[in-house]
Every structure is written in structure tokens, then in C-alpha cells.
Design a protein around this motif. Structure first.
Motif, PDB file in Angstrom:
ATOM      1  N   UNK A  54       0.817  -1.214   0.000  1.00 41.84           N
ATOM      2  CA  UNK A  54       0.000   0.000   0.000  1.00 41.84           C
ATOM      3  C   UNK A  54       0.850   1.263   0.000  1.00 41.84           C
ATOM      4  N   UNK A  55       1.969   1.251   0.708  1.00 40.01           N
ATOM      5  CA  UNK A  55       2.857   2.415   0.724  1.00 40.01           C
ATOM      6  C   UNK A  55       3.410   2.680  -0.679  1.00 40.01           C
ATOM      7  N   UNK A  56       3.898   1.636  -1.337  1.00 41.30           N
ATOM      8  CA  UNK A  56       4.404   1.800  -2.697  1.00 41.30           C
ATOM      9  C   UNK A  56       3.328   2.258  -3.653  1.00 41.30           C
ATOM     10  N   UNK A  57       2.156   1.686  -3.513  1.00 41.59           N
ATOM     11  CA  UNK A  57       1.035   2.056  -4.371  1.00 41.59           C
ATOM     12  C   UNK A  57       0.626   3.509  -4.145  1.00 41.59           C
ATOM     13  N   UNK A  58       0.509   3.891  -2.882  1.00 36.49           N
ATOM     14  CA  UNK A  58       0.048   5.245  -2.560  1.00 36.49           C
ATOM     15  C   UNK A  58       1.004   6.327  -3.023  1.00 36.49           C
ATOM     16  N   UNK A  59       2.274   6.151  -2.742  1.00 36.95           N
ATOM     17  CA  UNK A  59       3.258   7.181  -3.087  1.00 36.95           C
ATOM     18  C   UNK A  59       3.449   7.269  -4.596  1.00 36.95           C
ATOM     19  N   UNK A  60       3.496   6.138  -5.272  1.00 41.38           N
ATOM     20  CA  UNK A  60       3.788   6.175  -6.705  1.00 41.38           C
ATOM     21  C   UNK A  60       2.652   6.758  -7.536  1.00 41.38           C
ATOM     22  N   UNK A  61       1.449   6.784  -7.002  1.00 42.57           N
ATOM     23  CA  UNK A  61       0.343   7.410  -7.733  1.00 42.57           C
ATOM     24  C   UNK A  61       0.622   8.892  -7.980  1.00 42.57           C
ATOM     25  N   UNK A  62       1.364   9.507  -7.078  1.00 40.68           N
ATOM     26  CA  UNK A  62       1.695  10.920  -7.220  1.00 40.68           C
ATOM     27  C   UNK A  62       2.546  11.186  -8.453  1.00 40.68           C
ATOM     28  N   UNK A 106       7.893  -2.878  -4.378  1.00 40.81           N
ATOM     29  CA  UNK A 106       8.006  -2.668  -5.825  1.00 40.81           C
ATOM     30  C   UNK A 106       6.718  -3.061  -6.550  1.00 40.81           C
ATOM     31  N   UNK A 107       6.074  -4.118  -6.086  1.00 37.20           N
ATOM     32  CA  UNK A 107       4.812  -4.541  -6.692  1.00 37.20           C
ATOM     33  C   UNK A 107       3.756  -3.453  -6.539  1.00 37.20           C
ATOM     34  N   UNK A 108       3.717  -2.814  -5.381  1.00 36.14           N
ATOM     35  CA  UNK A 108       2.776  -1.716  -5.157  1.00 36.14           C
ATOM     36  C   UNK A 108       3.048  -0.543  -6.081  1.00 36.14           C
ATOM     37  N   UNK A 109       4.323  -0.223  -6.274  1.00 34.05           N
ATOM     38  CA  UNK A 109       4.692   0.863  -7.191  1.00 34.05           C
ATOM     39  C   UNK A 109       4.217   0.533  -8.598  1.00 34.05           C
ATOM     40  N   UNK A 110       4.452  -0.691  -9.032  1.00 32.95           N
ATOM     41  CA  UNK A 110       4.020  -1.100 -10.367  1.00 32.95           C
ATOM     42  C   UNK A 110       2.516  -1.115 -10.542  1.00 32.95           C
ATOM     43  N   UNK A 111       1.803  -1.533  -9.493  1.00 30.61           N
ATOM     44  CA  UNK A 111       0.336  -1.591  -9.572  1.00 30.61           C
ATOM     45  C   UNK A 111      -0.268  -0.217  -9.815  1.00 30.61           C
ATOM     46  N   UNK A 112       0.384   0.808  -9.318  1.00 29.18           N
ATOM     47  CA  UNK A 112      -0.140   2.162  -9.526  1.00 29.18           C
ATOM     48  C   UNK A 112      -0.135   2.539 -11.000  1.00 29.18           C
TER      49      UNK A 112
END
Length: 170
Positions: A54-62, A106-112
Motif C-alpha cells: 500500500x505504501x508503494x502504491x500510494x506514493x507512486x500514484x503521485x 516494488x509490486x505496489x509501485x508497479x500496480x499504480x
């Protein structure tokens, strides 16, 4: 063959991209205890796989939106989805909890890349009432994902160990 934006296949594809986060979180819920035992870790560390995703997903959306405005939707979406797939396979092959936690971030970053840009593609392709209708169809897919994901995760555990869930996500 290109998908027509008005087709059901387009709606399913965009919905599936937008549903990556709930699928990535809820599919693995039935396996948290197994993961904890297999990697000889604590409950808190096993649960951190969700938090880091969730952290990776949330930040990378920006960053995904502005990057896609500058470089285009397709290359940014493909880069995000490639990162997601590679990180998912990294999760499946993780030898310890530390590697798994890094891969989940990294998976969260990619999911964004899939989720953020799926919504942008709908806004790019549709306006007015047609846009609202398409967005409601995509939202329906997003809503269904966390409902069915734990059951699907449990079914995957019938055929393999916890690593199978991350391999399927990848």
C-alpha cells in the motif's frame, strides 16, 4: 488487434488494471499464516507485506499521472505493469521475508501504473454521460475484486503453497 473503447473487452481490461491493488492485497490474505511459517517470521512482518504494498502504491500514484502526461499513457503503463509482474515473480521466489517485503513495495509501485492510468484512459476516451457510464462499469469491476479475491486465494492454496498466489499475480 486494437480494442474498441466501447467494447466489453476494453471495459474488462481497464477494470482488471484498476482492480490490481485489491486483488494484490486480498488474494494473499488466506496465505499470511502459511507465509509466516514458511519464512520463519513474525505475524507483524507477514502483515507488513500488505502495508508496504500500500505504501508503494500510494506514493507512486503521485508520479504516475505526471509521468504519463509527459511520456504518454502507454509507455508508463507498460513500465508499471512490467515492474508489477517482475516484482510478483520476485515475491514468489523470495528466499526470506526481507526480500519479500522489498518485492511487495516494488509490486505496489508497479500496480499504480495500471490503476492510475486506467482511470486516465477512460477520461481520455470518453466525455460526459458516456464517460460516467464507462467509469461506473470499471468501478463495478473494482468493487467485485476484493469480494472474490480471498476465495480465489484460498482456491490457489488447494493447488500449491503461498508462492503460487504471487506467481499468479506476477
Amino acid at each position: 488487434m486494437a480494442l474498441r473503447p466501447t467494447s466489453v473487452a476494453f471495459t474488462f481490461l481497464i477494470g482488471a488494471l484498476a482492480a490490481l491493488p485489491p486483488l494484490s492485497i486480498d488474494l494473499g490474505l488466506p496465505a499470511l499464516g502459511l507465509l509466516q511459517d514458511a519464512l520463519d517470521t513474525t505475524h507483524a512482518q507477514a502483515a507488513a507485506t500488505l502495508s508496504l504494498f500500500l505504501a508503494g502504491f500510494g506514493v507512486s500514484q503521485l508520479f504516475m499521472g505526471p509521468f504519463s502526461d509527459r511520456y504518454g499513457r502507454r509507455p508508463v503503463m507498460l513500465a508499471g505493469l512490467s515492474l508489477y509482474a517482475l516484482a510478483g515473480l520476485g515475491c514468489a521466489l523470495a528466499p526470506n521475508i526481507e526480500v519479500l517485503l522489498g518485492m511487495r513495495l516494488l509490486e505496489g509501485i508497479g500496480a499504480a501504473g495500471g490503476t492510475t492510468l486506467a482511470m486516465a484512459v477512460v477520461r481520455d476516451c470518453f466525455e460526459g454521460q458516456a464517460g460516467r457510464v464507462k467509469m461506473s462499469h470499471v468501478s463495478m469491476v473494482i468493487t467485485i475484486a476484493p469480494i472474490i479475491a480471498p476465495t480465489l486465494g484460498g482456491l490457489l492454496l488447494v493447488f500449491g503453497e503461498w508462492r503460487l498466489i504471487y506467481a499468479v499475480l506476477g
